[in-house]
Scaffold this active site. Structure first.
Site, short mmCIF file in Angstrom:
data_model
loop_
_atom_site.label_atom_id
_atom_site.label_comp_id
_atom_site.label_asym_id
_atom_site.label_seq_id
_atom_site.Cartn_x
_atom_site.Cartn_y
_atom_site.Cartn_z
CD GLU A 1 -2.19 4.60 7.02
OE1 GLU A 1 -1.25 4.06 6.42
OE2 GLU A 1 -3.36 4.50 6.61
CE1 TYR B 1 0.10 5.30 2.08
CE2 TYR B 1 1.09 4.76 4.20
CZ TYR B 1 0.02 4.71 3.33
OH TYR B 1 -1.12 4.08 3.71
CG ASP C 1 -0.03 2.09 -0.95
OD1 ASP C 1 -0.52 2.46 -2.04
OD2 ASP C 1 -0.38 1.06 -0.38
CB CYS D 1 -4.09 -4.58 -9.01
SG CYS D 1 -2.93 -4.17 -10.32
CB CYS E 1 -6.66 -9.60 -14.87
SG CYS E 1 -4.94 -9.06 -14.66
CB CYS F 1 -9.35 -6.12 -12.36
SG CYS F 1 -8.82 -4.40 -12.26
CB CYS G 1 -5.86 -2.85 -17.21
SG CYS G 1 -4.19 -3.13 -16.57
#
Length: 288
Positions: free
Chosen positions: A36, A119, A137, A190, A197, A200, A206
């Site tokens: 991370e 985060y 994030d 995305c 799209c 997606c 959306c």
DNA sequence: GACGCGTGGTT
DNA sequence: TAACCAAGCGT
């Protein structure tokens, strides 16, 4: 609003998730914490080899804590933002002395460690320990901005409404999986520049797509040039220290940056930040 | 809240 | 090709 997002996104993740080593079930909390920190503002493909080397070299916090901080900086290589290496080293020492070598499991404990902000604390508490936190994030913020708010990009800084929205979407079961799935959707589909799209799983719901993908109307997002900045100068200087094992004469540093005023300022900055150390006779090295 | 902090791939 | 962008943090 938005509860209809869960099943499509979780199903999509089950089919499309990348096989990243820090996501495997045998990844330790330390391995996840290291990943991370390395992933902060840094693409996955650049993190992968450095993370693997670190895990082999320092499989536990105690192993890293036993080294001088300069070794963490050296093996950070060219990942960028090298203060993160120093932060990880400080994390390792704090975990060793204050937590008996075990990465703490709660958000509040993690949040107090150096270099761990909102985060990263939420991500480690969630992904390493299974706790339920909103993991906000840049990917998650972008997905929610588009799918729910109907805007191309989220605000520059995280807002309370964003946080409330993310928290409202946390599922009762398996919040960690939900968080990583939304992140992955943002990373692979995305995306910031050219969202796919057509691929997606929530395109039909959306808000941004249904509005015709209106262009971003918020404030201008400034991007600073890199060439000629103190940042670039610091990078050059630190590269010299990293690649030389041991003391470096100042002349070797002078050789990589022409502007003396800027060079001195950058070098002072590195020392102030703990990334470099002044020895006698005007020589420098990574911190011991 | 704005800014400084690295690096390299992509457009 | 300069600008944008990549699992942010600390001041």
């Amino acid at each position: 609003m938005g509860t209809g997002l869960h099943a499509p996104i979780l199903d999509w993740y089950a089919e499309n998730a990348r096989d990243l080593p820090w996501r495997r079930t045998d990844a330790s909390p330390w391995a996840i914490l290291v990943s991370e920190i390395m992933l902060q503002q840094t693409p996955v493909v650049r993190v992968l080899p450095i993370w693997a080397e670190w895990m082999e070299r320092w499989p536990t916090p105690a192993a890293l804590a036993a080294e001088p901080p300069g070794e963490a900086v050296r093996h950070w290589g060219r990942l960028g933002y090298p203060r993160r290496a120093l932060n990880l080293h400080a994390c390792a020492r704090a975990i060793t002395t204050e937590y008996e070598g075990q990465v703490p499991s709660t958000y509040d404990e993690l949040r107090k460690l150096p270099g761990i902000g909102d985060y990263t604390a939420a991500a480690v508490a969630s992904f390493a320990f299974g706790h339920s936190h909103a993991v906000l994030d840049t990917n998650v913020r972008r997905v929610l901005a588009r799918a729910v708010r109907g805007e191309e990009y989220p605000p520059k800084a995280t807002t309370t409404p964003e946080r409330k929205l993310a928290e409202s979407l946390l599922p009762a079961l398996d919040a960690p999986r939900w968080g990583v799935a939304v992140m992955e959707l943002g990373a692979l589909v995305c995306t910031a520049r050219a969202p796919r799209c057509a691929d997606c799983p929530v395109a039909a719901a959306c808000a941004w797509r249904l509005a015709g993908r209106p262009a971003y109307e918020g404030p201008e997002r400034r991007g600073q040039t890199y060439a000629g900045t103190d940042r670039q100068c610091r990078g050059r200087l630190l590269a010299v220290l990293r690649d030389a094992h041991g003391a470096v004469p100042k002349a070797a540093l002078d050789a990589v940056w022409a502007d003396a005023v800027q060079r001195e300022r950058a070098l002072d900055g590195l020392v102030t930040d703990g990334l470099a150390e002044v020895l006698a006779e005007g020589t420098y090295r990574l911190p011991s």
